[in-house]
Design a protein around this motif. Structure first.
Motif, PDB file in Angstrom:
ATOM      1  N   ARG A 272       1.293  -5.181  24.160  1.00 22.75           N
ATOM      2  CA  ARG A 272      -0.148  -4.991  24.332  1.00 22.75           C
ATOM      3  C   ARG A 272      -0.831  -6.280  23.908  1.00 22.75           C
ATOM      4  O   ARG A 272      -0.557  -6.819  22.833  1.00 22.75           O
ATOM      5  CB  ARG A 272      -0.633  -3.832  23.475  1.00 22.75           C
ATOM      6  CG  ARG A 272      -2.118  -3.610  23.604  1.00 22.75           C
ATOM      7  CD  ARG A 272      -2.557  -2.418  22.803  1.00 22.75           C
ATOM      8  NE  ARG A 272      -4.003  -2.328  22.832  1.00 22.75           N
ATOM      9  CZ  ARG A 272      -4.710  -1.798  21.871  1.00 22.75           C
ATOM     10  NH1 ARG A 272      -4.126  -1.282  20.813  1.00 22.75           N
ATOM     11  NH2 ARG A 272      -6.025  -1.758  21.969  1.00 22.75           N
TER      12      ARG A 272
ATOM     13  N   GLN B 119      -4.624  -8.131  23.420  1.00 22.62           N
ATOM     14  CA  GLN B 119      -6.067  -7.937  23.333  1.00 22.62           C
ATOM     15  C   GLN B 119      -6.701  -9.312  23.169  1.00 22.62           C
ATOM     16  O   GLN B 119      -6.288 -10.097  22.316  1.00 22.62           O
ATOM     17  CB  GLN B 119      -6.425  -7.035  22.163  1.00 22.62           C
ATOM     18  CG  GLN B 119      -7.880  -6.657  22.136  1.00 22.62           C
ATOM     19  CD  GLN B 119      -8.184  -5.633  21.051  1.00 22.62           C
ATOM     20  OE1 GLN B 119      -7.415  -5.434  20.131  1.00 22.62           O
ATOM     21  NE2 GLN B 119      -9.326  -5.005  21.163  1.00 22.62           N
TER      22      GLN B 119
ATOM     23  N   VAL C 296     -10.469 -11.313  22.795  1.00 17.21           N
ATOM     24  CA  VAL C 296     -11.852 -11.057  22.388  1.00 17.21           C
ATOM     25  C   VAL C 296     -12.637 -12.362  22.363  1.00 17.21           C
ATOM     26  O   VAL C 296     -12.144 -13.374  21.867  1.00 17.21           O
ATOM     27  CB  VAL C 296     -11.884 -10.398  20.991  1.00 17.21           C
ATOM     28  CG1 VAL C 296     -13.300 -10.132  20.528  1.00 17.21           C
ATOM     29  CG2 VAL C 296     -11.070  -9.113  20.985  1.00 17.21           C
TER      30      VAL C 296
ATOM     31  N   ASN D  20     -14.763  -7.519  23.908  1.00 18.22           N
ATOM     32  CA  ASN D  20     -13.394  -7.407  24.367  1.00 18.22           C
ATOM     33  C   ASN D  20     -13.333  -7.756  25.852  1.00 18.22           C
ATOM     34  O   ASN D  20     -13.998  -7.128  26.654  1.00 18.22           O
ATOM     35  CB  ASN D  20     -12.923  -5.975  24.122  1.00 18.22           C
ATOM     36  CG  ASN D  20     -11.448  -5.806  24.280  1.00 18.22           C
ATOM     37  OD1 ASN D  20     -10.723  -6.751  24.538  1.00 18.22           O
ATOM     38  ND2 ASN D  20     -10.993  -4.585  24.124  1.00 18.22           N
TER      39      ASN D  20
ATOM     40  N   PHE E 221     -10.132  -8.360  27.458  1.00 13.47           N
ATOM     41  CA  PHE E 221      -8.899  -7.785  27.981  1.00 13.47           C
ATOM     42  C   PHE E 221      -8.227  -6.984  26.884  1.00 13.47           C
ATOM     43  O   PHE E 221      -8.113  -7.432  25.757  1.00 13.47           O
ATOM     44  CB  PHE E 221      -7.927  -8.865  28.487  1.00 13.47           C
ATOM     45  CG  PHE E 221      -6.642  -8.298  29.013  1.00 13.47           C
ATOM     46  CD1 PHE E 221      -6.584  -7.723  30.274  1.00 13.47           C
ATOM     47  CD2 PHE E 221      -5.493  -8.321  28.243  1.00 13.47           C
ATOM     48  CE1 PHE E 221      -5.400  -7.179  30.759  1.00 13.47           C
ATOM     49  CE2 PHE E 221      -4.303  -7.790  28.722  1.00 13.47           C
ATOM     50  CZ  PHE E 221      -4.265  -7.214  29.983  1.00 13.47           C
ATOM     51  N   ASP E 222      -7.793  -5.792  27.224  1.00 16.34           N
ATOM     52  CA  ASP E 222      -7.047  -4.949  26.304  1.00 16.34           C
ATOM     53  C   ASP E 222      -6.075  -4.148  27.157  1.00 16.34           C
ATOM     54  O   ASP E 222      -6.440  -3.122  27.729  1.00 16.34           O
ATOM     55  CB  ASP E 222      -7.987  -4.025  25.528  1.00 16.34           C
ATOM     56  CG  ASP E 222      -7.267  -3.238  24.441  1.00 16.34           C
ATOM     57  OD1 ASP E 222      -6.026  -3.365  24.323  1.00 16.34           O
ATOM     58  OD2 ASP E 222      -7.938  -2.490  23.718  1.00 16.34           O
ATOM     59  N   GLY E 223      -4.866  -4.648  27.282  1.00 13.11           N
ATOM     60  CA  GLY E 223      -3.913  -3.981  28.153  1.00 13.11           C
ATOM     61  C   GLY E 223      -2.494  -4.423  27.897  1.00 13.11           C
ATOM     62  O   GLY E 223      -2.205  -5.199  26.998  1.00 13.11           O
ATOM     63  N   GLU E 224      -1.621  -3.910  28.737  1.00 12.67           N
ATOM     64  CA  GLU E 224      -0.204  -4.181  28.592  1.00 12.67           C
ATOM     65  C   GLU E 224       0.217  -5.358  29.480  1.00 12.67           C
ATOM     66  O   GLU E 224      -0.284  -5.514  30.585  1.00 12.67           O
ATOM     67  CB  GLU E 224       0.584  -2.936  28.988  1.00 12.67           C
ATOM     68  CG  GLU E 224       2.067  -3.066  28.751  1.00 12.67           C
ATOM     69  CD  GLU E 224       2.801  -1.774  29.060  1.00 12.67           C
ATOM     70  OE1 GLU E 224       3.778  -1.494  28.350  1.00 12.67           O
ATOM     71  OE2 GLU E 224       2.407  -1.076  30.000  1.00 12.67           O
TER      72      GLU E 224
ATOM     73  N   ARG F 285      -1.097 -13.771  31.556  1.00  9.50           N
ATOM     74  CA  ARG F 285      -2.489 -13.569  31.146  1.00  9.50           C
ATOM     75  C   ARG F 285      -3.006 -14.885  30.603  1.00  9.50           C
ATOM     76  O   ARG F 285      -2.347 -15.534  29.788  1.00  9.50           O
ATOM     77  CB  ARG F 285      -2.559 -12.482  30.082  1.00  9.50           C
ATOM     78  CG  ARG F 285      -3.891 -12.258  29.424  1.00  9.50           C
ATOM     79  CD  ARG F 285      -5.014 -11.868  30.335  1.00  9.50           C
ATOM     80  NE  ARG F 285      -4.661 -10.766  31.207  1.00  9.50           N
ATOM     81  CZ  ARG F 285      -5.422 -10.341  32.198  1.00  9.50           C
ATOM     82  NH1 ARG F 285      -6.581 -10.920  32.433  1.00  9.50           N
ATOM     83  NH2 ARG F 285      -5.050  -9.349  32.971  1.00  9.50           N
TER      84      ARG F 285
ATOM     85  N   VAL G 199      -6.892 -13.732  20.164  1.00  5.99           N
ATOM     86  CA  VAL G 199      -5.874 -12.934  20.849  1.00  5.99           C
ATOM     87  C   VAL G 199      -4.941 -12.323  19.814  1.00  5.99           C
ATOM     88  O   VAL G 199      -4.657 -12.926  18.778  1.00  5.99           O
ATOM     89  CB  VAL G 199      -5.083 -13.791  21.878  1.00  5.99           C
ATOM     90  CG1 VAL G 199      -4.331 -14.928  21.214  1.00  5.99           C
ATOM     91  CG2 VAL G 199      -4.128 -12.935  22.672  1.00  5.99           C
TER      92      VAL G 199
ATOM     93  N   LYS H 237      -1.213  -9.919  19.775  1.00  4.58           N
ATOM     94  CA  LYS H 237      -0.114  -9.401  20.583  1.00  4.58           C
ATOM     95  C   LYS H 237       0.658  -8.388  19.766  1.00  4.58           C
ATOM     96  O   LYS H 237       0.997  -8.658  18.611  1.00  4.58           O
ATOM     97  CB  LYS H 237       0.820 -10.534  21.003  1.00  4.58           C
ATOM     98  CG  LYS H 237       0.173 -11.639  21.788  1.00  4.58           C
ATOM     99  CD  LYS H 237       1.177 -12.770  22.025  1.00  4.58           C
ATOM    100  CE  LYS H 237       0.515 -13.987  22.592  1.00  4.58           C
ATOM    101  NZ  LYS H 237       0.142 -14.960  21.578  1.00  4.58           N
TER     102      LYS H 237
END
Length: 132
Positions: free
Chosen positions: A28, A30, A32, A38, A40-43, A50, A58, A60
């Motif tokens: 995951r 994230q 900011v 935020n 991006f917040d994803g897998e 990315r 960031v 991880k």
């Protein structure tokens, strides 16, 4: 790095953009902005990439399969600054500035600055294999 469920301390790149490419596993991510928004917040899974712009924070977190990645920087002398731990930007800020900026008392400012000594990887599991 290949650790299951480990967290890489939040950090930012002072003078370069970063492209994170997942080599194996999943994690995951994230990202900011400086104002806390935020973006991006994803897998991120094997084969995905990315981009993290300069000065964006960031973090991880490896998935249960572990997470291995490579990060490409846009500067040959890229500088990375952690936001947690003994090498963090917060630790360098004077207590009085923290007190006034965050409207906290002196004890809270000291806890914010000195509560964590680790500087990069935080793992909740004991015996993990590491690859560098």
């Amino acid at each position: 790095m290949y650790l299951q469920n480990a967290i890489l301390a939040p950090h930012y790149n002072l003078n370069s953009h970063s492209v994170i490419f997942a080599i194996r596993g999943n994690g995951r991510i994230q990202v900011v902005r400086h104002d806390g928004q935020n973006i991006f917040d994803g897998e991120l899974r094997e084969g995905q990439a990315r981009t993290v712009p300069q000065n964006f924070a960031v973090i991880k977190k490896a998935g249960s399969e572990g997470f291995e990645w490579v990060a490409f920087k846009t500067n040959d002398n890229a500088l990375r600054n952690p936001l947690a731990g003994r090498l963090s930007a917060i630790r360098a800020i004077p207590e009085d500035v923290l007190i006034n900026s965050y409207r906290i008392n002196r004890e809270q400012a000291r806890r914010l600055k000195f509560s964590r000594d680790e500087s990069t990887v935080f793992s909740s599991e004991s015996a993990q294999r590491r690859r560098y």
